[in-house]
Write a protein that holds these residues in place. Structure first.
Motif, PDB file in Angstrom:
ATOM      1  N   THR A  72       0.864  -1.172   0.000  1.00  0.00           N
ATOM      2  CA  THR A  72       0.000   0.000   0.000  1.00  0.00           C
ATOM      3  C   THR A  72       0.905   1.226   0.000  1.00  0.00           C
ATOM      4  N   ARG A 102      -0.975   0.849 -10.047  1.00  0.00           N
ATOM      5  CA  ARG A 102      -1.841   0.763  -8.873  1.00  0.00           C
ATOM      6  C   ARG A 102      -2.930  -0.261  -9.193  1.00  0.00           C
ATOM      7  N   VAL A 103      -3.138  -1.168  -8.240  1.00  0.00           N
ATOM      8  CA  VAL A 103      -4.145  -2.212  -8.428  1.00  0.00           C
ATOM      9  C   VAL A 103      -5.031  -2.262  -7.190  1.00  0.00           C
ATOM     10  N   PRO A 104      -6.248  -2.750  -7.329  1.00  0.00           N
ATOM     11  CA  PRO A 104      -7.137  -2.841  -6.168  1.00  0.00           C
ATOM     12  C   PRO A 104      -6.558  -3.762  -5.092  1.00  0.00           C
ATOM     13  N   HIS A 105      -6.768  -3.376  -3.850  1.00  0.00           N
ATOM     14  CA  HIS A 105      -6.360  -4.205  -2.719  1.00  0.00           C
ATOM     15  C   HIS A 105      -7.339  -5.377  -2.645  1.00  0.00           C
ATOM     16  N   LYS A 112      -5.447   0.892  -2.390  1.00  0.00           N
ATOM     17  CA  LYS A 112      -4.817   0.426  -3.625  1.00  0.00           C
ATOM     18  C   LYS A 112      -3.450  -0.125  -3.257  1.00  0.00           C
TER      19      LYS A 112
END
Length: 158
Positions: A72, A102-105, A112
């Motif tokens: 994060t 950036r990718v979704p958590h 992100k």
């Protein structure tokens, strides 16, 4: 308390922080200054890697921190010892360069993760290779000197 004969100071012989004689302090100072000159002036790998990758060393540090796995923004800021707004600037630049995304958590919808792209992984590997390579004048030393230096550094890190 263990005192040295003729020593009227309150210091312990086995205390690593105890005062040393002037010759020892002077030798340690010369060694430290010499190491600093070698690392920061003569073999400034930070400058070398920054020039090789065409970006500031702070961005390279970020690449290296992200390389083991996605983080994060807050985790990255902590690992860099930087504040989140500055870390955002760094990540924005890495994204713009195609080194990170950036990718979704997977668990926290509000967060992100920052992860490296294939290009970013290659850049991080190149940075590690440059930073890890011993300089030619170190390799030119004899094996005994290199092994002695290795032992001293291990003690200092230990």
């Amino acid at each position: 308390m263990t005192e040295r004969p003729g020593d009227d100071t309150d210091r312990r012989v086995d205390d690593p922080g105890a005062q040393r004689d002037d010759a020892t302090v002077q030798a340690a100072t010369r060694a430290w200054q010499g190491l600093n000159t070698l690392l920061m002036d003569r073999h400034n790998r930070r400058k070398e890697v920054a020039e090789a990758l065409g970006m500031s060393f702070s961005r390279i540090r970020a690449l290296r921190r992200i390389a083991p796995g996605p983080l994060t923004l807050r985790e990255l800021a902590q690992r860099l010892g930087a504040d989140p707004p500055y870390t955002t600037v760094i990540v924005d630049d890495l994204v713009r360069r195609g080194f990170a995304e950036r990718v979704p958590h997977p668990v926290d919808r509000r967060a992100k993760l920052v992860r490296l792209t294939a290009e970013g992984e290659a850049a991080a590997e190149r940075a590690v290779a440059i930073l890890s390579a011993p300089p030619a004048d170190l390799l030119a030393l004899g094996r005994e000197d290199i092994e002695a230096l290795d032992r001293v550094v291990a003690k200092l890190l230990g």
